[in-house]
Scaffold this active site. Structure first.
Site, PDB file in Angstrom:
ATOM      1  N   GLN A 160      28.701  48.364   5.589  1.00 10.81           N
ATOM      2  CA  GLN A 160      28.404  48.591   6.996  1.00 10.81           C
ATOM      3  C   GLN A 160      29.692  48.718   7.809  1.00 10.81           C
ATOM      4  O   GLN A 160      30.781  48.415   7.324  1.00 10.81           O
ATOM      5  CB  GLN A 160      27.557  47.436   7.535  1.00 10.81           C
ATOM      6  CG  GLN A 160      28.157  46.061   7.265  1.00 10.81           C
ATOM      7  CD  GLN A 160      27.127  44.977   7.142  1.00 10.81           C
ATOM      8  OE1 GLN A 160      25.990  45.098   7.582  1.00 10.81           O
ATOM      9  NE2 GLN A 160      27.501  43.861   6.552  1.00 10.81           N
ATOM     10  N   GLU A 235      25.569  35.445   1.351  1.00 11.65           N
ATOM     11  CA  GLU A 235      25.918  36.530   2.272  1.00 11.65           C
ATOM     12  C   GLU A 235      26.401  37.728   1.468  1.00 11.65           C
ATOM     13  O   GLU A 235      27.279  37.601   0.603  1.00 11.65           O
ATOM     14  CB  GLU A 235      27.001  36.063   3.244  1.00 11.65           C
ATOM     15  CG  GLU A 235      27.703  37.167   4.019  1.00 11.65           C
ATOM     16  CD  GLU A 235      26.785  37.997   4.893  1.00 11.65           C
ATOM     17  OE1 GLU A 235      26.836  39.243   4.799  1.00 11.65           O
ATOM     18  OE2 GLU A 235      26.011  37.390   5.674  1.00 11.65           O
ATOM     19  N   ASP A 267      24.300  39.295  -3.454  1.00 10.31           N
ATOM     20  CA  ASP A 267      23.084  39.945  -2.964  1.00 10.31           C
ATOM     21  C   ASP A 267      21.969  38.908  -2.870  1.00 10.31           C
ATOM     22  O   ASP A 267      21.535  38.353  -3.885  1.00 10.31           O
ATOM     23  CB  ASP A 267      22.701  41.060  -3.928  1.00 10.31           C
ATOM     24  CG  ASP A 267      21.526  41.894  -3.441  1.00 10.31           C
ATOM     25  OD1 ASP A 267      20.841  41.467  -2.492  1.00 10.31           O
ATOM     26  OD2 ASP A 267      21.294  42.970  -4.021  1.00 10.31           O
ATOM     27  N   GLY A 268      21.501  38.632  -1.658  1.00  3.62           N
ATOM     28  CA  GLY A 268      20.436  37.658  -1.472  1.00  3.62           C
ATOM     29  C   GLY A 268      19.154  38.032  -2.187  1.00  3.62           C
ATOM     30  O   GLY A 268      18.401  37.157  -2.629  1.00  3.62           O
ATOM     31  N   ASP A 290      18.378  34.850   7.857  1.00  5.19           N
ATOM     32  CA  ASP A 290      19.181  35.251   9.014  1.00  5.19           C
ATOM     33  C   ASP A 290      19.782  36.621   8.698  1.00  5.19           C
ATOM     34  O   ASP A 290      20.953  36.747   8.374  1.00  5.19           O
ATOM     35  CB  ASP A 290      20.263  34.211   9.268  1.00  5.19           C
ATOM     36  CG  ASP A 290      21.045  34.483  10.541  1.00  5.19           C
ATOM     37  OD1 ASP A 290      20.702  35.439  11.269  1.00  5.19           O
ATOM     38  OD2 ASP A 290      22.021  33.748  10.798  1.00  5.19           O
ATOM     39  N   PRO A 297      21.068  47.603   5.187  1.00  2.00           N
ATOM     40  CA  PRO A 297      21.012  47.233   3.768  1.00  2.00           C
ATOM     41  C   PRO A 297      20.054  46.078   3.462  1.00  2.00           C
ATOM     42  O   PRO A 297      19.731  45.842   2.295  1.00  2.00           O
ATOM     43  CB  PRO A 297      22.464  46.845   3.461  1.00  2.00           C
ATOM     44  CG  PRO A 297      23.272  47.675   4.386  1.00  2.00           C
ATOM     45  CD  PRO A 297      22.462  47.717   5.661  1.00  2.00           C
TER      46      PRO A 297
END
Length: 416
Positions: A160, A235, A267-268, A290, A297
């Protein structure tokens, strides 16, 4: 070069036809409009185009101004005109004069319809981009913005575009892909709400999983509960954490250095999938999503399948908190996400808080099979805040706890 750039596209103009096809007539109108605005003409030129398929040609005109320029293009076959006015504000603010010039010309052409744009160009301080106007498009018809004193950092990460600004209104402000994320002066509206509604309703939360939350503000609020022994933060973008540590100390207040913090740059989506598939995987009293909005993404973290996997990670008595977007602006999204949660959890409590940085009343939701934040009375909330010695609360208290859960009728109907 700092200045104001105005454009207008005019359709169905009902002025005298000569204004669209005769260079002298157009020049006269433009000169009158410039003089009325008190801008100064340096030079001017007009060109009439030849006939096309039996129709008169249009006219292009350019007026050089001491302050910059005016450009006009006419399309008589469709009654159309485009206008372009730019003024430099280097020595004095000519914005009002530019606005007057544009208004005079629009009135002269008498359009049935028009589309106008107002663009702030460059900055008074080129080195630091002082006075930059920042706009966020909340949807295709709605924008919200404010002015920045200076741009502190802009980087393109693998995921991003990341910006940090210093602003008069919000202090240091952080955004991703042009979307406002958090700021020093208003972060408590969002962070206190997404944490304490569930955490205080829980009798003794000991562990929390935060997916996203790289600015550290959510973790900082979780750490206010003394029973917390571990916060796992996953994160995706390590640059978000780096920028937060460097610029947003007043948001996270050192949460990244707390020994209870377990930060993983990963990657969550994969983390939750792996842990939910493992009978001995991580489990938590609180799961807090959050995330950035679904058109980022993070899109795959807004599915029913992901919510189901996240639910597996909850200990008995645990709860999941997430934001679901502004119900007045993205009602379909709010309805869809709430629907997913209701298919999976026995208790789903939508709630809302006005977030100044977002320019909107923002929806959130608490989901659980056993924990109901609405069932905990104000006296108990007040007692827990006191017993846990939770200080530095700027929004959340025993009254706002239930106020957040009190939905306006339109929101109630949307999620019923």
């Amino acid at each position: 070069m700092q200045g104001l750039h105005l454009t207008a596209d005019l359709f169905g103009c009902e002025c005298d036809a000569s204004l669209l096809i005769d260079a002298d007539t157009l020049a006269k109108i433009c000169k009158e409009a410039v003089n009325t605005s008190t801008l100064q003409i340096v030079d001017e030129t007009y060109h009439t185009f030849p006939e096309w398929e039996g129709q008169p040609g249009g006219v292009t005109g350019a007026v050089l101004l001491a302050e910059s320029h005016l450009a006009v293009h006419t399309w008589p076959e469709m009654g159309g005109v485009t206008l372009d006015v730019y003024v430099c504000n280097f020595l004095t603010d000519n914005s009002g004069k530019a606005e007057r010039l544009m208004e005079e010309l629009i009135v002269a052409f008498k359009p049935k319809q028009q589309e106008t744009n107002r663009i702030m160009r460059a900055s008074k301080d080129q080195e630091h981009s002082t006075d930059e106007l920042l706009l966020e498009w909340i949807n295709k018809d709605t924008a919200y913005g404010f002015r920045a004193n200076r741009r502190l950092e802009t980087i393109k990460t693998p995921y991003q575009m990341l910006d940090v600004f210093d602003t008069e209104q919000w202090g240091k402000m952080f955004r991703l892909d042009g979307v406002f994320m958090t700021s020093e002066k208003d972060e408590f509206f969002y962070h206190e709400t997404i944490v304490h509604v569930a955490a205080t309703a829980h009798d003794a939360p000991r562990s929390a999983l935060i997916i996203g939350g790289g600015d550290g503000g959510t973790a900082e609020e979780v750490f206010k509960h003394p029973t917390i022994e571990r916060v796992k933060m996953v994160e995706l973008d390590g640059e978000v954490v780096r920028v937060a540590k460097e610029h947003l100390q007043s948001v996270h207040k050192g949460a990244f250095d707390d020994p209870r913090m377990d930060l993983e740059i990963a990657d969550g989506l994969k983390y939750v999938a792996d842990q939910s598939a493992n009978p001995n995987g991580d489990r938590f009293d609180l799961v807090i999503l959050d995330l950035t909005d679904p058109d980022t993404p993070a899109v795959k973290l807004y599915t029913k399948e992901f919510f189901a996997q996240a639910k597996v990670l909850l200990n008995p008595g645990g709860a999941m908190m997430m934001h679901i977007g502004p119900p007045a602006i993205t009602p379909d999204r709010v309805k869809e996400l709430t629907g997913y949660l209701r298919e999976l959890f026995r208790i789903v409590r939508p709630l809302g808080v006005y977030v100044p940085l977002y320019g909107s009343y923002w929806g959130m939701a608490c989901a659980s099979d056993t924990l109901d934040p609405r069932a905990v009375d104000s006296a108990t909330i007040e007692q827990r805040i006191a017993e846990r010695n939770i200080g530095d609360l700027n929004y959340y208290n025993e009254d706002t706890h239930h106020g957040l859960l009190a939905l306006p009728n339109y929101f109630r109907k949307l999620v019923s």
